[in-house]
Design a protein around this motif. Sequence first.
Motif, mmCIF file in Angstrom:
data_model
loop_
_atom_site.group_PDB
_atom_site.id
_atom_site.type_symbol
_atom_site.label_atom_id
_atom_site.label_comp_id
_atom_site.label_asym_id
_atom_site.label_seq_id
_atom_site.Cartn_x
_atom_site.Cartn_y
_atom_site.Cartn_z
ATOM 1 N N LEU A 1 0.808 -1.226 0.000
ATOM 2 C CA LEU A 1 0.000 0.000 0.000
ATOM 3 C C LEU A 1 0.838 1.270 0.000
ATOM 4 O O LEU A 1 0.468 2.266 -0.619
ATOM 5 C CB LEU A 1 -0.931 0.020 1.221
ATOM 6 N N LYS A 2 1.963 1.260 0.701
ATOM 7 C CA LYS A 2 2.758 2.478 0.821
ATOM 8 C C LYS A 2 3.403 2.877 -0.507
ATOM 9 O O LYS A 2 3.837 4.014 -0.678
ATOM 10 C CB LYS A 2 3.825 2.319 1.908
ATOM 11 N N SER A 3 3.430 1.949 -1.446
ATOM 12 C CA SER A 3 4.012 2.232 -2.767
ATOM 13 C C SER A 3 2.967 2.648 -3.795
ATOM 14 O O SER A 3 3.300 2.838 -4.967
ATOM 15 C CB SER A 3 4.763 0.994 -3.289
ATOM 16 N N LEU A 4 1.718 2.800 -3.366
ATOM 17 C CA LEU A 4 0.645 3.117 -4.304
ATOM 18 C C LEU A 4 0.284 4.600 -4.277
ATOM 19 O O LEU A 4 0.297 5.239 -3.223
ATOM 20 C CB LEU A 4 -0.616 2.306 -3.972
ATOM 21 N N TYR A 5 -0.047 5.128 -5.459
ATOM 22 C CA TYR A 5 -0.634 6.464 -5.530
ATOM 23 C C TYR A 5 -2.037 6.413 -4.917
ATOM 24 O O TYR A 5 -2.642 5.336 -4.787
ATOM 25 C CB TYR A 5 -0.732 6.933 -6.981
ATOM 26 N N LEU A 6 -2.563 7.577 -4.577
ATOM 27 C CA LEU A 6 -3.899 7.656 -3.984
ATOM 28 C C LEU A 6 -4.933 6.978 -4.874
ATOM 29 O O LEU A 6 -5.781 6.208 -4.395
ATOM 30 C CB LEU A 6 -4.277 9.124 -3.752
ATOM 31 N N GLU A 7 -4.861 7.233 -6.173
ATOM 32 C CA GLU A 7 -5.824 6.654 -7.114
ATOM 33 C C GLU A 7 -5.724 5.123 -7.135
ATOM 34 O O GLU A 7 -6.729 4.427 -7.309
ATOM 35 C CB GLU A 7 -5.585 7.210 -8.516
ATOM 36 N N GLU A 8 -4.508 4.611 -6.958
ATOM 37 C CA GLU A 8 -4.320 3.157 -6.938
ATOM 38 C C GLU A 8 -4.883 2.542 -5.658
ATOM 39 O O GLU A 8 -5.427 1.437 -5.677
ATOM 40 C CB GLU A 8 -2.834 2.830 -7.087
#
Length: 344
Positions: free
Chosen positions: A6-13
């Motif tokens: 999760l920490k590697s995801l953009y908000l949209e992702e």
Amino acid sequence: MEKVNLKSLYLEEIEAFLKELGEPKFRGKQIFDWLHAKQVSSFSDMTNLSKSLREKLEETATLEPVTIVKCLISKEDGTRKYLFGLENGSIIESVLMKYEHGNTVCISTQVGCRMGCTFCASTIDGVERSLSAGEMLSQIYEIQKDSGERVHGVVLMGSGEPLDNYDSVMKFLRLVNHPLGQNMGQRHITLSTCGLIPKINQLAEEGLQITLAVSLHAPNDEVRRKTMPVANANPMKELLMACEQYIAKTNRRITFEYALIQGVNDSEAYARELAGKLKHMLCHVNLIPVNDVKERNYVKSSNENVKKFAAILQKNGVETTVRRKLGSDIDAACGQLRRSHMQK
């Protein structure tokens, strides 16, 4: 099933991931806030999420934690050198440096490095793997929590070649700059590369305002190839052309890093040759008296040679500084702490 980082995801992702879990979109912004503004280390800390959602996240996602294994604090200047353990048992290093203008963290982008520069301790054991954007962010977040002080700038200059981990590094840069997270200004970020020409050209198209630092360490290909294997595939003429194109595209000054090694690249003739190649560029040279590397029998240049080298560059119109050495009493050189830990 592999857990989502999760920490590697953009908000949209994150929002798209939550939709797959049958959760409303607005939860994405809440989770992003917990991760990058509040910088929590566990799902249980996300107290405005329902218990059922937190349980779902535990089952399907990870927060890519890094754990402080060791921290050395300089009695001379407050520099902190961190040894972090990753989920899979790998070890990386980070350094917190204190300046009058604020705190800067030097982070790692890979576990080890495969570039093979002979004056760098981080390359001796090769590369184990690349880090995710979340693992890069976690280095900053954990240092802030441990020190109790905000980090204002970051240099991607720890172990690893950032442009050899291109996609994850680009994601890190955009996440650390995100207004809902750390909100670090791009001009407070420096990316250091040993000079991968295709990747520098690609970086120029990203629309970023970071500072690019290119490890040059020699005035010509003959000398550069002795210490930097990467020079064989990235000749200096083409490298400097890529740098000029980067400057034209971004209107950002480039920093050239130059580690001075006694008897290898520190002569006055080399200083004049280097000046001739850089004097018309929008650039700055950062001279670094090399850290002694026992495995290579390298010795740093004398203070007299460093001063002469700098004076020649400055006389020829090349802006030059000598890097201030921080944390000398805790051996804050890149790769040293990691290697000493692994040898135990």
